[in-house]
Design an enzyme around this catalytic site. Sequence first.
Site, PDB file in Angstrom:
ATOM      1  N   ASP A  26      -4.786  -0.389  -6.200  1.00  0.00           N
ATOM      2  CA  ASP A  26      -5.413  -1.002  -5.416  1.00  0.00           C
ATOM      3  C   ASP A  26      -6.811  -0.461  -5.109  1.00  0.00           C
ATOM      4  OD1 ASP A  26      -4.013   1.211  -4.464  1.00  0.00           O
ATOM      5  OD2 ASP A  26      -4.264   0.604  -2.201  1.00  0.00           O
ATOM      6  N   GLU A  64      -2.358   2.924  -2.599  1.00  0.00           N
ATOM      7  CA  GLU A  64      -2.431   4.370  -2.063  1.00  0.00           C
ATOM      8  C   GLU A  64      -3.760   4.262  -0.993  1.00  0.00           C
ATOM      9  OE1 GLU A  64      -5.137   7.840  -2.444  1.00  0.00           O
ATOM     10  OE2 GLU A  64      -5.660   5.829  -2.991  1.00  0.00           O
TER      11      GLU A  64
END
Length: 435
Positions: free
Chosen positions: A72, A136
């Site tokens: 991400d 994350e």
Amino acid sequence: MSEVAQICSDLIRFDTTNPGSGERPAAEHVAALLSEAGIEPVVFESASRRTSVVARIPGDSPEALLIHGHLDVVPARPSDWRIHPFSGEISGGCVWGRGAVDMKGTLAMTLALVRDWARRGVRPDRDVVLAFLADEEATGEYGARHAVRHHRELFDGCTDAISESGGYSVEAPGARIYPVAVGERGTAWMRLTATGVAAHGSRPPVDNAVAELCHAMSRIASHPWPVRLTPGVATLIENLSAVLGERIDLDRLEEEARRLGRIGDLFGAQIRNSANPTMLQAGYKVNVVPGTAEGHVDGRFLPGYREEFLETIDRLLGPRVTREFVNLEDAPSAPMDSPFFDRLGAALVAEDPAARPVPYVMSGGTDAKSFAGLGIRGYGFAPLMLTPDLDYFGMFHGVDERVPVEGLEFGVRVLNRLLTTRDSGDLRGAEAPAS
């Protein structure tokens, strides 16, 4: 075009903005690249489209090394960028786009290396576990936390781990400094709530929740947090003094950090706890005093200073503002005086004789916090040689994020040396991969 640059470019073109539509397409692409190399991926989801990939490459020792990274990225507004943030365009010797540094470039280095191993029949010196994770850039609840909670067996045998925010070059006179992270500050994201008396905006204030919250936020924002020199930062400053050939004044560390520029950035944010107000929500009409007001604070605390941090926050909030944690994670650390830390430094020096590896503590946080719960020692080591004009910290979550192609190729070679030779003294002789 080198394979590592192509993989990096392709990964950037997957818009994995968090929050957004999830990591699934990028995860499926990673799984396909691994499968093409004969590496069997395990693909799992914590929620719809919140997808992670884990794979194990057998080595000469059952003791395993974990290489983890996140799929991400944080949001990017195209109008702010010179080149579209999800184009993956290669221009001026760099791969451009959101995630080039944080951290699809590192994922590309890992993928390019293991695919090259498969073509050449190379076996690593120990088992290597690869983790490409979701979420994350938020709390990790849909990524690393889910992985260690529900797929713990995938990390059996892992003793050490490497991931982002370390191993990159910082120019110094006659040398290049490579900080290798041995720890990071803990995370305390907090929601603050003030409760008062709802009233007409024209009346004298009785108990104004908005004012009470603003006073508390102001006290937090203006608090002068004391300097706390942890062992990792103290060793870093000692090493930097040796590289620079000059004394860094421990009694004036904030001023010294500013004076040293990008070298000073390595310790400027790591010498104290911090708390930054980031969000405010209150009210629904200009002439109505609301009964409640909420705010958010991003708190970070040094290893060993969690209790001091929380006690200070409670004092600054006062009795009329309450806090609850959006996210609370301790500050992990890994040993500096270990053979593995020495191997990390030796791999850098083998590829760059001007390299001066130094220990370093990250100001932010990574998924290493989750893996620390499994007893895995986490190091920040995503080797990357940068050109002097590129501001590594400035590109994290900033605009015009980009990574040099030659820097990515350098990283592939460093990782190959690290993972295919057991003895630090033999690192110079490792066969170079095709990047």
